[in-house]
Design a protein around this motif. Structure first.
Motif, mmCIF file in Angstrom:
data_model
loop_
_atom_site.group_PDB
_atom_site.id
_atom_site.type_symbol
_atom_site.label_atom_id
_atom_site.label_comp_id
_atom_site.label_asym_id
_atom_site.label_seq_id
_atom_site.Cartn_x
_atom_site.Cartn_y
_atom_site.Cartn_z
ATOM 1 N N ARG A 1 0.845 -1.192 0.000
ATOM 2 C CA ARG A 1 0.000 0.000 0.000
ATOM 3 C C ARG A 1 0.875 1.235 0.000
ATOM 4 N N SER B 1 0.761 -2.085 -5.556
ATOM 5 C CA SER B 1 -0.615 -2.425 -5.227
ATOM 6 C C SER B 1 -1.304 -1.182 -4.693
ATOM 7 N N ASN B 2 -2.504 -0.928 -5.185
ATOM 8 C CA ASN B 2 -3.318 0.192 -4.691
ATOM 9 C C ASN B 2 -2.676 1.551 -4.939
ATOM 10 N N GLN B 3 -2.029 1.720 -6.073
ATOM 11 C CA GLN B 3 -1.414 3.010 -6.398
ATOM 12 C C GLN B 3 -2.111 3.670 -7.580
ATOM 13 N N ASN B 4 -2.137 5.000 -7.550
ATOM 14 C CA ASN B 4 -2.730 5.753 -8.645
ATOM 15 C C ASN B 4 -1.662 6.119 -9.673
ATOM 16 N N ASN C 1 -0.214 -3.799 -11.118
ATOM 17 C CA ASN C 1 -0.840 -2.994 -10.071
ATOM 18 C C ASN C 1 -2.030 -3.792 -9.559
ATOM 19 N N GLN C 2 -1.982 -4.164 -8.292
ATOM 20 C CA GLN C 2 -3.070 -4.942 -7.696
ATOM 21 C C GLN C 2 -4.071 -3.967 -7.076
ATOM 22 N N LEU C 3 -5.322 -4.027 -7.544
ATOM 23 C CA LEU C 3 -6.344 -3.045 -7.187
ATOM 24 C C LEU C 3 -7.659 -3.731 -6.833
ATOM 25 N N GLN C 4 -8.417 -3.118 -5.934
ATOM 26 C CA GLN C 4 -9.719 -3.687 -5.607
ATOM 27 C C GLN C 4 -10.691 -3.456 -6.763
ATOM 28 N N ASP D 1 -9.401 7.789 -8.601
ATOM 29 C CA ASP D 1 -8.111 7.084 -8.713
ATOM 30 C C ASP D 1 -7.249 7.571 -9.868
#
Length: 305
Positions: free
Chosen positions: A118, A147-150, A168-171, A197
Motif C-alpha cells: 500500500r 498495489s493500490n497506487q494511482n 498494479n493490484q487493485l480492488q 483514482d
C-alpha cells in the motif's frame, strides 16, 4: 485455463491466480489439497504478502507444495511488502529485510514478482530504486510492481526505477467498480463521474501494467461476499441466469465478468475451498457477450448515463 501476457511480455501466466492470504488457517493436508487443485486447474501464479498470517501463509504454502528446485521452476510466486507494525514502510532496509524473510519462508532463492503493498506517504523513490536494483542484480527478485497506487504515484516511482512496473493490484469486483464508473460517466454530473483514482484503469492499459483485481467477490471494504447476499438480489438473479446458460457456477460468472474486460486482468482468487476454486476456474472457459457484461454491471446497481 487460459494464459495471458503479464506486463506486455514480461512473462506468461494463468489468467486466474490463487491468493494465499488465508492459507495459514488450513491444516497441512488441507493446504496440500488446495494447492494441488490449483495446479490441476492450470493455475501457475500464486500471490502472497509478508503480512499474510504474520508470514505463516508463505510457510504453509511452501510445505504444501513440497518446495524443491524442480517444483519451483513450474510456478510463479508473487509476494508483497510494506505493511508492518501499524504503518507503511517503503524504506530500502525494510524492503530488503522483507524479501529475505519471504525467501526463507517460501524455501526459494528468488521471487518472480515483488509488489509494494500500500502507498507509503513517506516514500523516497530513490531509496526504493536502490532496493529494487539490488534485488534484481542479486537475482532475488525478477520483476516489480505495486498495489493500490494511482497513476501519479506510479509515475513518481517509475522516474527513478531501472525496472518497469508491470503489475498494479487493485480492488475491483462487480460491486466495487469505481475505476470503471468514472470512465462511463465522463462529462456528466452523476456520482459515478467522480474520478477517485486518476483514471488508473486507462493508465495501466496505456503503460502495459497488468491489473490484478483483489477481493473479486467482495462488496465494500471486506464487508462480505455479494454472491447470495440479500443486498444484491437483482445482481444475483442475473448471475444465476448466466450461470445456467453457460453451465458454470455463480462464482465463475463473477470472475468471467472481470476476464471479459479488454484490459486482460488477472483476478486473484482468495478462496481456501478446493471445490470453490475449481468452480472459479470455469470462468476461463466463459466469454460473456457485451450485452451480458453490461447487464451484470447494471444489475449491480450501476446506471448508464
Amino acid at each position: 485455463m487460459k494464459y495471458i501476457s503479464i506486463g506486455n511480455g514480461a512473462f506468461s501466466a494463468s489468467e486466474i491466480a490463487l491468493g494465499c492470504m488465508r492459507i495459514n488457517g488450513l491444516s497441512s493436508k488441507q493446504a496440500e489439497i488446495l494447492v494441488s487443485t490449483a495446479l490441476e486447474q492450470g493455475i501457475d501464479f500464486f500471490d502472497h504478502a509478508d503480512i499474510y498470517g504474520g508470514g505463516k501463509s508463505e510457510e504453509v504454502f511452501a510445505d504444501a507444495l513440497h518446495m524443491n528446485d524442480d517444483v519451483r521452476e513450474t510456478i510463479l510466486i508473487q509476494t508483497k511488502c510494506a505493511i508492518h507494525d501499524g504503518y507503511y514502510d517503503f524504506s530500502k532496509k525494510h524492503i530488503l529485510r522483507s524479501v529475505e524473510g519471504s525467501l526463507r519462508r517460501l524455501h526459494t532463492d528468488y521471487i518472480d514478482v515483488l509488489l509494494l503493498h500500500r502507498p507509503d506517504a513517506l516514500m523516497e523513490p530513490e531509496e526504493v530504486a536502490e532496493a529494487f536494483a539490488e534485488l534484481r542484480t542479486s537475482g532475488k527478485v525478477r520483476y516489480f510492481g505495486v498495489s493500490n497506487q494511482n497513476p501519479y504515484q506510479m509515475e513518481l516511482l517509475q522516474k527513478y526505477l531501472q525496472d518497469r512496473i508491470i503489475i498494479n493490484q487493485l480492488q475491483l469486483s462487480l460491486t466495487n467498480t469505481g475505476m470503471i464508473d468514472a470512465g462511463i460517466n465522463v462529462n456528466t454530473q452523476f456520482d459515478g463521474a467522480i474520478n477517485r483514482d486518476g483514471s488508473v484503469l486507462d493508465y495501466c492499459r496505456l503503460h502495459d501494467i497488468t491489473i490484478q483485481p483483489w477481493s473479486p467477490l467482495q462488496y465494500g471494504f471486506f464487508e462480505g461476499v455479494f454472491l447470495g447476499s440479500d443486498k444484491y438480489p437483482e445482481l444475483n438473479t442475473v448471475i444465476g441466469e448466466l450461470a445456467r446458460k453457460y453451465d458454470v457456477s455463480d462464482t465463475a460468472i463473477a470472475f468471467a465478468w472481470l476476464l471479459r474486460h479488454p484490459a486482460k486482468m488477472q483476478p486473484i482468487a482468495g478462496t481456501t475451498n478446493p471445490q470453490r476454486l475449481a468452480d472459479i476456474c470455469q470462468a476461463s472457459e466463459v466469454e460473456l457477450t457485451r450485452a451480458e457484461w453490461y447487464d451484470l454491471y447494471k444489475a449491480a446497481g450501476n446506471k448508464l448515463p
